[in-house]
Design a protein around this motif. Structure first.
Motif, PDB file in Angstrom:
ATOM      1  N   ARG A  18       0.860  -1.167   0.000  1.00 55.82           N
ATOM      2  CA  ARG A  18       0.000   0.000   0.000  1.00 55.82           C
ATOM      3  C   ARG A  18       0.901   1.223   0.000  1.00 55.82           C
ATOM      4  O   ARG A  18       1.915   1.261   0.705  1.00 55.82           O
ATOM      5  CB  ARG A  18      -0.880   0.016   1.240  1.00 55.82           C
ATOM      6  N   VAL A  20       1.387   4.671   1.338  1.00 55.11           N
ATOM      7  CA  VAL A  20       0.827   5.346   2.501  1.00 55.11           C
ATOM      8  C   VAL A  20       1.640   6.581   2.853  1.00 55.11           C
ATOM      9  O   VAL A  20       2.784   6.746   2.430  1.00 55.11           O
ATOM     10  CB  VAL A  20       0.782   4.406   3.730  1.00 55.11           C
ATOM     11  N   VAL A  21       1.017   7.442   3.649  1.00 53.76           N
ATOM     12  CA  VAL A  21       1.697   8.593   4.233  1.00 53.76           C
ATOM     13  C   VAL A  21       1.937   8.236   5.690  1.00 53.76           C
ATOM     14  O   VAL A  21       1.011   7.861   6.398  1.00 53.76           O
ATOM     15  CB  VAL A  21       0.812   9.854   4.162  1.00 53.76           C
ATOM     16  N   LYS A  31       1.541   2.169  11.987  1.00 56.62           N
ATOM     17  CA  LYS A  31       0.312   2.910  11.726  1.00 56.62           C
ATOM     18  C   LYS A  31       0.564   4.034  10.721  1.00 56.62           C
ATOM     19  O   LYS A  31       1.467   4.848  10.881  1.00 56.62           O
ATOM     20  CB  LYS A  31      -0.230   3.495  13.020  1.00 56.62           C
ATOM     21  N   ALA A  32      -0.258   4.058   9.687  1.00 53.23           N
ATOM     22  CA  ALA A  32      -0.130   5.077   8.635  1.00 53.23           C
ATOM     23  C   ALA A  32      -1.077   6.231   8.915  1.00 53.23           C
ATOM     24  O   ALA A  32      -2.131   6.059   9.535  1.00 53.23           O
ATOM     25  CB  ALA A  32      -0.447   4.466   7.280  1.00 53.23           C
ATOM     26  N   ILE A  33      -0.715   7.402   8.434  1.00 54.54           N
ATOM     27  CA  ILE A  33      -1.584   8.574   8.545  1.00 54.54           C
ATOM     28  C   ILE A  33      -2.742   8.445   7.555  1.00 54.54           C
ATOM     29  O   ILE A  33      -3.893   8.701   7.885  1.00 54.54           O
ATOM     30  CB  ILE A  33      -0.785   9.864   8.284  1.00 54.54           C
ATOM     31  N   GLU A  34      -2.412   8.023   6.320  1.00 55.98           N
ATOM     32  CA  GLU A  34      -3.426   7.920   5.263  1.00 55.98           C
ATOM     33  C   GLU A  34      -2.941   6.953   4.192  1.00 55.98           C
ATOM     34  O   GLU A  34      -1.757   6.890   3.890  1.00 55.98           O
ATOM     35  CB  GLU A  34      -3.646   9.312   4.651  1.00 55.98           C
ATOM     36  N   GLU A  35      -3.872   6.192   3.608  1.00 58.79           N
ATOM     37  CA  GLU A  35      -3.550   5.303   2.496  1.00 58.79           C
ATOM     38  C   GLU A  35      -3.891   6.011   1.190  1.00 58.79           C
ATOM     39  O   GLU A  35      -4.980   6.552   1.040  1.00 58.79           O
ATOM     40  CB  GLU A  35      -4.333   4.005   2.605  1.00 58.79           C
ATOM     41  N   LEU A  36      -2.941   5.980   0.254  1.00 58.69           N
ATOM     42  CA  LEU A  36      -3.109   6.722  -0.989  1.00 58.69           C
ATOM     43  C   LEU A  36      -3.145   5.847  -2.231  1.00 58.69           C
ATOM     44  O   LEU A  36      -3.447   6.333  -3.305  1.00 58.69           O
ATOM     45  CB  LEU A  36      -1.970   7.739  -1.150  1.00 58.69           C
ATOM     46  N   ASP A  49      -4.448   7.269  -5.896  1.00 60.38           N
ATOM     47  CA  ASP A  49      -5.335   8.425  -5.746  1.00 60.38           C
ATOM     48  C   ASP A  49      -4.496   9.672  -6.043  1.00 60.38           C
ATOM     49  O   ASP A  49      -3.799  10.197  -5.177  1.00 60.38           O
ATOM     50  CB  ASP A  49      -5.907   8.468  -4.342  1.00 60.38           C
ATOM     51  N   LYS A  52      -4.932  13.101  -3.965  1.00 64.39           N
ATOM     52  CA  LYS A  52      -4.412  13.072  -2.595  1.00 64.39           C
ATOM     53  C   LYS A  52      -2.888  13.058  -2.578  1.00 64.39           C
ATOM     54  O   LYS A  52      -2.269  13.680  -1.721  1.00 64.39           O
ATOM     55  CB  LYS A  52      -4.952  11.849  -1.845  1.00 64.39           C
ATOM     56  N   ARG A  56      -0.519  15.876  -0.815  1.00 65.93           N
ATOM     57  CA  ARG A  56       0.499  15.569   0.194  1.00 65.93           C
ATOM     58  C   ARG A  56       1.883  16.065  -0.235  1.00 65.93           C
ATOM     59  O   ARG A  56       2.644  16.570   0.581  1.00 65.93           O
ATOM     60  CB  ARG A  56       0.557  14.068   0.471  1.00 65.93           C
TER      61      ARG A  56
END
Length: 82
Positions: A18, A20-21, A31-36, A49, A52, A56
């Motif tokens: 994945r 991720v950020v 733990k990721a902040i957000e999956e992109l 995406d 997004k 970022r």
């Protein structure tokens, strides 16, 4: 520092990732902040995406070398410069 990087999942010898950020100090599978997005190196399938990711990058997140190569293949970095 916030980075765009890959988070591994999937079975043994069959990885999927994945995009991720996350904070650079966290573990790879932490733990990721957000999956992109999503990247499968076996089938070379990529789902991203774009809006997004560009958001970022504009906020100052840095992509790792591998994620940068994926974005170059998808021609997303060219969109950012325009």
């Amino acid at each position: 520092m916030v980075k765009l990087r890959l988070k591994r999942y999937g079975r043994k010898k069959q990885p999927c990732y994945r995009i991720v950020v996350m904070d650079s100090r966290n573990k790879r599978d932490g733990k990721a902040i957000e999956e992109l997005g999503f990247y499968n190196p076996i089938t070379n399938e990529t789902r991203i995406d774009i809006s997004k990711i560009l958001q970022r990058l504009a906020q100052g997140a840095q992509a790792t070398r591998t994620v940068q190569n994926i974005l170059n293949k998808a021609q997303i970095v060219a969109q950012e410069n325009n």
